[in-house]
Design an enzyme around this catalytic site. Sequence first.
Site, PDB file in Angstrom:
ATOM      1  N   GLU A  61      36.793  53.673   6.162  1.00 25.51           N
ATOM      2  CA  GLU A  61      37.153  52.521   7.000  1.00 25.51           C
ATOM      3  C   GLU A  61      37.974  51.542   6.165  1.00 25.51           C
ATOM      4  OE1 GLU A  61      34.244  50.735   9.618  1.00 25.51           O
ATOM      5  OE2 GLU A  61      35.574  49.034  10.012  1.00 25.51           O
ATOM      6  N   GLU A  86      37.500  46.667   1.594  1.00 28.00           N
ATOM      7  CA  GLU A  86      37.594  45.299   2.107  1.00 28.00           C
ATOM      8  C   GLU A  86      37.708  44.347   0.915  1.00 28.00           C
ATOM      9  OE1 GLU A  86      37.661  43.600   5.283  1.00 28.00           O
ATOM     10  OE2 GLU A  86      38.089  42.114   3.752  1.00 28.00           O
ATOM     11  N   ASP A 135      44.729  42.744  10.646  1.00 28.62           N
ATOM     12  CA  ASP A 135      45.431  41.466  10.810  1.00 28.62           C
ATOM     13  C   ASP A 135      46.826  41.731  11.380  1.00 28.62           C
ATOM     14  OD1 ASP A 135      43.402  39.777   9.440  1.00 28.62           O
ATOM     15  OD2 ASP A 135      43.959  40.998   7.708  1.00 28.62           O
ATOM     16  N   ASP A 171      43.632  44.115  19.470  1.00 32.05           N
ATOM     17  CA  ASP A 171      43.669  43.268  20.671  1.00 32.05           C
ATOM     18  C   ASP A 171      45.020  42.565  20.763  1.00 32.05           C
ATOM     19  OD1 ASP A 171      42.942  41.816  18.294  1.00 32.05           O
ATOM     20  OD2 ASP A 171      42.717  40.054  19.578  1.00 32.05           O
ATOM     21  N   THR A 209      33.283  45.843  17.048  1.00 28.36           N
ATOM     22  CA  THR A 209      33.411  45.083  15.814  1.00 28.36           C
ATOM     23  C   THR A 209      33.424  43.593  16.155  1.00 28.36           C
ATOM     24  OG1 THR A 209      35.815  44.833  15.733  1.00 28.36           O
ATOM     25  CG2 THR A 209      34.920  46.912  14.906  1.00 28.36           C
ATOM     26  N   GLU A 212      36.705  42.462  17.733  1.00 28.39           N
ATOM     27  CA  GLU A 212      36.860  42.885  19.117  1.00 28.39           C
ATOM     28  C   GLU A 212      36.054  41.954  20.027  1.00 28.39           C
ATOM     29  OE1 GLU A 212      35.091  46.636  20.109  1.00 28.39           O
ATOM     30  OE2 GLU A 212      35.361  46.203  22.230  1.00 28.39           O
TER      31      GLU A 212
HETATM   32  C1  SAM Z   1      41.100  40.962  11.414  1.00 30.61           C
HETATM   33  S1  SAM Z   1      39.979  41.537  10.239  1.00 30.61           S
HETATM   34  C2  SAM Z   1      39.060  42.789  11.130  1.00 30.61           C
HETATM   35  C3  SAM Z   1      37.756  43.116  10.485  1.00 30.61           C
HETATM   36  C4  SAM Z   1      36.911  44.206  11.182  1.00 30.61           C
HETATM   37  N1  SAM Z   1      37.572  45.491  11.124  1.00 30.61           N
HETATM   38  C5  SAM Z   1      36.624  43.826  12.613  1.00 30.61           C
HETATM   39  O1  SAM Z   1      37.193  44.459  13.525  1.00 30.61           O
HETATM   40  O2  SAM Z   1      35.799  42.914  12.816  1.00 30.61           O
HETATM   41  C6  SAM Z   1      40.986  42.524   9.170  1.00 30.61           C
HETATM   42  C7  SAM Z   1      40.317  42.837   7.840  1.00 30.61           C
HETATM   43  O3  SAM Z   1      41.146  43.692   7.067  1.00 30.61           O
HETATM   44  C8  SAM Z   1      41.028  43.310   5.709  1.00 30.61           C
HETATM   45  N2  SAM Z   1      42.222  43.791   4.999  1.00 30.61           N
HETATM   46  C9  SAM Z   1      43.464  43.273   5.044  1.00 30.61           C
HETATM   47  N3  SAM Z   1      44.305  43.966   4.272  1.00 30.61           N
HETATM   48  C10 SAM Z   1      43.567  44.974   3.717  1.00 30.61           C
HETATM   49  C11 SAM Z   1      43.868  46.026   2.806  1.00 30.61           C
HETATM   50  N4  SAM Z   1      45.103  46.185   2.315  1.00 30.61           N
HETATM   51  N5  SAM Z   1      42.871  46.870   2.449  1.00 30.61           N
HETATM   52  C12 SAM Z   1      41.617  46.699   2.934  1.00 30.61           C
HETATM   53  N6  SAM Z   1      41.284  45.729   3.810  1.00 30.61           N
HETATM   54  C13 SAM Z   1      42.243  44.874   4.200  1.00 30.61           C
HETATM   55  C14 SAM Z   1      40.916  41.790   5.778  1.00 30.61           C
HETATM   56  O4  SAM Z   1      40.332  41.227   4.615  1.00 30.61           O
HETATM   57  C15 SAM Z   1      40.049  41.597   7.004  1.00 30.61           C
HETATM   58  O5  SAM Z   1      38.675  41.553   6.718  1.00 30.61           O
END
Ligand code: SAM
Length: 230
Positions: A61, A86, A135, A171, A209, A212
């Site tokens: 993941e 993460e 993101d 989303d 998640t 979501e």
């Molecule tokens: C918008 S959040 C979504 C978190 C989770 N998947 C959810 O749906 O609740 C995006 C996550 O991706 C992580 N992230 C961003 N760039 C990343 C990378 N290059 N490798 C691993 N994680 C990353 C961010 O720190 C953040 O926690």
Amino acid sequence: MKDLENIQGSRIYGRRHGKPLKKASAARLEEYFPKYSISLDNADVDFAALFDHNPKEYWLEIGFGKGEHLVAQAKANPDVGFIGCEPFINGVSGLIDHMDREGVTNIRFFMDDARLLMDKMPDNFISRAFILFPDPWRKKRHYKRRVVSPGNVAVLSRLLKSGAELRIGTDHHDYCRWILARMLENPDFNWQSNGPEDWHIRPDDWPATRYELKALEVGRLSAYMSYIRK
Ligand SMILES: C[S@@+](CC[C@H](N)C(=O)[O-])C[C@H]1O[C@@H](n2cnc3c(N)ncnc32)[C@H](O)[C@@H]1O
């Protein structure tokens, strides 16, 4: 804590730190980090030696947030070895709190840019991968920061076994179009969709998640995309 301070330089653009951790969470982080984190201190990572059991498959993941989905999947699939990436320390702490609460031990995490670890993985290593609510980086000049990029899709194509599933949720409508285009550009994946219900309805074995649910609260529907590595 040496390992926590030793964060490798990488292509991370989001937050790495948030609110200070509660005392109990900080103590759990201290305890779990040396046991369950993956380090790139050595040239190679011995993936087979990471887990106490002999995983029948490895699932990945990318960007697990606070780890709700990862822990739910790990609990439902105890014979799989889960690798979560993460960079956000509060996210890793959230994961550890959930692992502790649920008694889950078949997860190892990498607290940095997923790509650094993915580049160390052998070909055809992963049987399922998740990129959930990445993101969106809304501004055009930031598009290059998006996790679903031609480079990362090519790396996933190298890592995923033939027949392996890649699940992507979002989303954000513009990012959804971007994802469809990036996946279409890569000839190694088939999009699994026979009709709108296939990607408007989250499958039962795809736990919700945090992001979501936040989107749903403000009335934004999500797309649940499933790709199969040819
Ligand atoms: C918008 S959040 C979504 C978190 C989770 N998947 C959810 O749906 O609740 C995006 C996550 O991706 C992580 N992230 C961003 N760039 C990343 C990378 N290059 N490798 C691993 N994680 C990353 C961010 O720190 C953040 O926690």
